[in-house]
Design an enzyme around this catalytic site. Structure first.
Site, PDB file in Angstrom:
ATOM      1  N   HIS A 132       0.837  -1.220   0.000  1.00 57.98           N
ATOM      2  CA  HIS A 132       0.000   0.000   0.000  1.00 57.98           C
ATOM      3  C   HIS A 132       0.866   1.264   0.000  1.00 57.98           C
ATOM      4  O   HIS A 132       0.430   2.313   0.474  1.00 57.98           O
ATOM      5  CB  HIS A 132      -0.947   0.042   1.208  1.00 57.98           C
TER       6      HIS A 132
ATOM      7  N   GLU B 187       9.075   8.267 -16.991  1.00 59.13           N
ATOM      8  CA  GLU B 187       7.728   8.830 -17.167  1.00 59.13           C
ATOM      9  C   GLU B 187       7.170   8.488 -18.542  1.00 59.13           C
ATOM     10  O   GLU B 187       6.003   8.118 -18.690  1.00 59.13           O
ATOM     11  CB  GLU B 187       7.756  10.353 -17.010  1.00 59.13           C
TER      12      GLU B 187
ATOM     13  N   LYS C 199      15.508  21.973 -11.755  1.00 57.11           N
ATOM     14  CA  LYS C 199      14.878  20.673 -12.000  1.00 57.11           C
ATOM     15  C   LYS C 199      15.765  19.674 -12.733  1.00 57.11           C
ATOM     16  O   LYS C 199      16.518  20.019 -13.634  1.00 57.11           O
ATOM     17  CB  LYS C 199      13.594  20.848 -12.845  1.00 57.11           C
TER      18      LYS C 199
ATOM     19  N   ASN D 250      14.541  16.077 -14.233  1.00 55.63           N
ATOM     20  CA  ASN D 250      13.319  15.279 -14.322  1.00 55.63           C
ATOM     21  C   ASN D 250      13.569  13.866 -14.840  1.00 55.63           C
ATOM     22  O   ASN D 250      14.376  13.673 -15.748  1.00 55.63           O
ATOM     23  CB  ASN D 250      12.312  15.979 -15.239  1.00 55.63           C
TER      24      ASN D 250
ATOM     25  N   SER E 197      14.117  21.487 -16.848  1.00 59.06           N
ATOM     26  CA  SER E 197      12.884  22.232 -17.079  1.00 59.06           C
ATOM     27  C   SER E 197      13.244  23.535 -17.781  1.00 59.06           C
ATOM     28  O   SER E 197      14.293  24.124 -17.514  1.00 59.06           O
ATOM     29  CB  SER E 197      12.222  22.529 -15.733  1.00 59.06           C
TER      30      SER E 197
END
Ligand code: ARG
Length: 469
Positions: free
Chosen positions: A165, A299, A292, A294, A286
């Site tokens: 969980h 993704e 940033k 990323n 970014s």
């Protein structure tokens, strides 16, 4: 009986019974050459084998066979080099190649299509293509699996929280977590090996759907093309796309596994977790926020799972309502298959590279096992070993955890006296049980996270992947 004039308006190989040229809109709508041209190598290999068999059975002379084989080789070279001009009015890869052959070598070329149909020809091309993709995907999966084994070896002995969980559950070895993916991709590999068996059956000879009266020898073609057998029922063969659905379904599971892995990489590389660092060359920045870094690769892999699943759905719905046998609908199978192949193979390849550029922050992972009552189950098991029924033990530990939450401390921060208040069977050896290392190393059941088990698992995986031989 009036004899129709040859239809000069059309250069179509099926133009005989038509009086009018096909409407341009229809040509545009029905053509598949803009995507099935990708199958040219398999189409040509299939035609060469078919012609060889025709010659062996007296349907082509030796000279005709030689001229067909040379003609097909020349066409293949032209396509390889990009000098072949594909024509939309010739619909698909089969007719583009056959027409070019007839233009190049004349009468012999016009004999090639004896005893076959485009219906069994496309089934053949797709099977040859997917058979090769199975082999390629198995190699790509093995690269990813090897990367996991290398990481599991490198991080052996280090601890991290295991989650259920997404809540801290029990401490595990990092290598144990890594080898979970080794298993998942191992099942994907098995699925492909199995799927390949059903792909590797020769469909050619089913002709349009009823077989042919010409004296062909299907086993000869199967032998020439390396098929394990010939299909048993011409009607089934003509309309069957199970093999493509099975392949794309296997692809979907691969992409699902990649997506779950990607999700963990995205989470783990966040500042909140800081469990892993992905090398700079595998991240992007970014355009507005200078700080940033990323995790775009995982993704995008996660994002591409939607389109792979979509391809599977397209194929399933495509076949759902089709009466036997071949229906033109089946031409719509190619794009989802190709897209799944391209997407999943690119995702596997880049994931293997990313894993080789991944480092774990073992300090952060270890630190995360220190809080969250991760050894509470061990305390319950300790009570069970002292003859307390498990349900009762569960309640006792639950109460102890509640007290710790109130106090703002961990179970290990309690004194022996404090802990004994929950059960008199507890003794000072409980602190070993409550330790993270003690917890991990107690889990010696087959498939458990104890160091001895995980070391065995790493060794077995290395052996399987031929590492360190
Ligand atoms: N381009 C067709 C396909 O991909 C080949 C078979 C066409 N057969 C036919 N009878 N029109 O399915």
């Amino acid at each position: 009986m009036a004899i129709r004039k040859e239809n000069k308006k059309s250069e179509k190989l099926w133009g005989g019974r038509f009086e009018e040229a096909t409407a341009a809109t229809v040509e545009a709508f029905t053509a598949s050459i803009h995507y099935d041209s990708r199958l040219y190598r398999y189409d040509i290999a299939g035609s060469k084998a078919h012609a060889t068999m025709l010659a062996a059975n007296g349907l082509l002379s030796k000279e005709e066979l030689a001229s067909i084989v040379d003609g097909l080789s020349a066409i293949e070279t032209r396509i390889d080099e990009g000098s072949f001009s594909f024509k939309r009015e010739l619909e698909d890869i089969h007719m583009n190649i056959e027409k070019a052959l007839i233009d190049d070598i004349g009468a012999a070329g016009a004999k090639l299509h004896s005893g076959r149909s485009r219906n069994d020809q496309i089934a053949l091309d797709l099977r040859l293509y997917l058979r090769e993709q199975c082999d390629r995907f198995i190699d790509l999966l093995d690269d990813v699996r090897r990367a996991f084994v290398v990481l599991a070896r490198n991080y052996l002995g280090h601890i991290m929280p295991g989650y259920t969980h997404l809540q801290r559950a029990q401490p595990v070895l990092i290598s144990h977590h890594l080898l979970a993916y080794y298993e998942m991709f191992g099942r994907d590999r098995e699925r492909l090996v199995d799927c390949r068996k059903r792909i590797n059956i020769l469909p050619l000879g089913a002709a349009a759907m009823a077989g042919t009266g010409l004296p062909i020898d299907r086993q000869h073609v199967a032998d020439l093309l390396g098929f394990d057998g010939v299909s048993a029922n011409s009607m089934d063969t003509s309309g069957d796309r199970d093999f493509a659905i099975e392949f794309v379904s296997s692809c979907t599971l691969i992409q699902l596994h990649l997506s779950r892995l990607s999700e963990e990489l995205v989470l783990w590389s966040s500042q909140e977790f800081s469990f892993v660092a992905i090398a700079d060359k595998f991240c992007t920045g970014s355009s507005i926020m200078p700080q940033k870094k990323n995790p775009d690769i995982p993704e995008l892999i996660r994002g591409k799972t939607g389109r792979v699943t979509g391809s599977l759905m397209s194929l399933i719905v495509l076949v759902k309502g089709l009466p036997l046998t071949y229906n033109r609908d089946l031409q719509e199978d190619k794009e989802p298959v190709f897209d799944a192949v391209d997407t999943v193979s690119a995702s596997l390849a880049i994931m293997a590279e990313l894993l080789a550029n991944l480092s774990f922050r073992i300090d952060r992972m270890e630190e995360a096992t220190r809080t969250g009552f991760m050894t509470a189950t061990d305390l319950a098991d300790y009570l069970v070993l002292h003859n307390v029924p498990f349900r009762e033990a569960h309640g006792i530990v639950g109460r102890a955890v509640a007290v710790c939450i109130d106090k703002g401390c961990e179970l290990t921060d309690l004194t022996l006296d404090e802990i004994r208040e929950f059960s008199p069977v507890i003794d000072k050896d409980v602190f070993e049980v409550l330790s993270v290392d003690g917890s991990v190393n107690s889990r010696i059941s087959t498939g458990g996270t104890a160091s001895v088990r995980v070391e065995e698992a790493v060794l077995a995986a290395e052996k399987q992947m031929g590492i360190g031989e």
